[in-house]
Design an enzyme around this catalytic site. Structure first.
Site, PDB file in Angstrom:
ATOM      1  N   GLY A  44       3.052  -4.335   8.939  1.00  0.00           N
ATOM      2  CA  GLY A  44       3.082  -2.892   9.087  1.00  0.00           C
ATOM      3  C   GLY A  44       1.870  -2.156   8.567  1.00  0.00           C
TER       4      GLY A  44
ATOM      5  N   ASN B 159       2.391  -6.174  13.351  1.00  0.00           N
ATOM      6  CA  ASN B 159       1.961  -4.780  13.343  1.00  0.00           C
ATOM      7  C   ASN B 159       1.799  -4.274  14.770  1.00  0.00           C
ATOM      8  OD1 ASN B 159       0.887  -2.442  11.698  1.00  0.00           O
ATOM      9  ND2 ASN B 159      -0.844  -2.770  13.074  1.00  0.00           N
TER      10      ASN B 159
ATOM     11  N   GLN C 205       0.829  -1.199   0.000  1.00  0.00           N
ATOM     12  CA  GLN C 205       0.000   0.000   0.000  1.00  0.00           C
ATOM     13  C   GLN C 205       0.870   1.259   0.000  1.00  0.00           C
ATOM     14  OE1 GLN C 205      -3.560  -0.733   2.894  1.00  0.00           O
ATOM     15  NE2 GLN C 205      -1.897  -2.071   3.563  1.00  0.00           N
TER      16      GLN C 205
ATOM     17  N   HIS D 142      -1.267   1.288  -4.604  1.00  0.00           N
ATOM     18  CA  HIS D 142      -1.646   2.705  -4.640  1.00  0.00           C
ATOM     19  C   HIS D 142      -0.762   3.537  -5.560  1.00  0.00           C
ATOM     20  CE1 HIS D 142      -3.573   2.006  -0.434  1.00  0.00           C
ATOM     21  NE2 HIS D 142      -4.379   1.662  -1.426  1.00  0.00           N
TER      22      HIS D 142
ATOM     23  N   GLY E 204      -0.194  -2.267  17.418  1.00  0.00           N
ATOM     24  CA  GLY E 204      -1.503  -1.690  17.692  1.00  0.00           C
ATOM     25  C   GLY E 204      -2.678  -2.367  17.015  1.00  0.00           C
TER      26      GLY E 204
END
Length: 270
Positions: free
Chosen positions: A213, A239, A105, A123, A241
């Site tokens: 991530g 990752n 991404q 993206h 959180g």
């Protein structure tokens, strides 16, 4: 979700061994160690003002000038960034035959610079600029030079005084005079369908998914976990959180992705 009874890197190394060809999905957390800031905090919330939308960029000249002015100042950080241990470890995993496809991404091109070959830039890429009228692709380096020449002193003056965005001279396409835009998917726009279909085809051929991530708060990335879960494919993640896909995960490691991936490569290489 898998209970961590072994060190995290051993858990993920075992996961990859059990699923020889993984579909890797990366996000901003992979590039933060390269000096490129992420968008969200550990809770999945915006860390700063949300990025400009496609509609704002194309429909508001003042917003477009402001974007290009800030981009002129920020581009050197992207251009001079170098791959970090996470990028390098993922490239090594591909060479070892464990990565069938990497979907990123991110728009910084660091996976390719680290040596990854099977990459889909979901993206787009910031090192390219597209004309919205004639579809010509321009190297960002040439647009950067053109903007610097058209706005003498702006880059140095902005560091000492409040920049005058209204006076900024944003460049048009040298071929047709059309509107230029970074060749990336802005918020509010859709990922080109052929790109999405290529990613879905790679997902179908994969044995499992590894997310690295990314909070997956944006649906453009989350949809691949939705599709994988519906197909019965297991999903692991490294990752920090909260993640939108937390309820779909078989294994989650809340740790530095560079250190964990490097450790995993060390185990799988022997």
């Amino acid at each position: 979700m898998h209970s961590e009874v072994m060190p995290p890197s051993q858990l993920l190394a075992a996961f990859v061994r059990e699923h020889p060809r993984v579909f890797v999905l990366t996000g901003a957390g992979v590039s933060t160690a390269s000096g490129i800031p992420g968008y969200r905090d550990a809770g999945g919330n915006w860390q700063r003002k949300p990025p400009v939308t496609h509609q704002e960029f194309t429909g508001n000249e003042a917003m477009r000038k402001r974007y290009w002015a800030r981009s002129l100042l920020g581009w050197p950080m992207i251009a001079n960034a170098t791959p970090n241990p996470a990028h390098e470890a993922l490239a090594r995993l591909e060479r070892l035959g464990h990565v069938g496809q990497l979907i990123t991404q991110n728009v910084d091109g660091l996976h390719q610079r680290a040596g990854s070959e099977s990459v889909i830039d979901l993206h787009g890429r910031l090192d390219q600029v597209v004309c919205l009228d004639c579809s010509a692709i321009h190297p960002r380096s040439s647009i950067q030079a053109s903007m610097l020449n058209a706005n003498p002193g702006f880059a140095t003056g902005a560091a000492t005084v409040a920049p005058d965005f209204d006076a900024f001279n944003a460049r048009d396409c040298a071929l047709c005079g059309g509107m230029l835009k970074p060749d990336v998917v802005f918020f509010g726009a859709s990922v080109p369908r052929p790109r999405v279909e290529a990613a879905f085809e790679a997902l179908e051929e994969a044995d499992a998914v590894v997310v690295v991530g990314s909070s997956l708060m944006a649906y453009s990335g989350y949809r691949f976990c939705e599709r994988a879960h519906a197909a019965g494919k297991l999903i692991a993640a490294i990752n920090h959180g909260r993640m939108r896909a937390d309820a779909l995960l078989h294994l989650k490691i809340d740790a530095d992705c560079g250190a964990e991936l490097t450790a995993i490569v060390g185990q799988l290489a022997h």
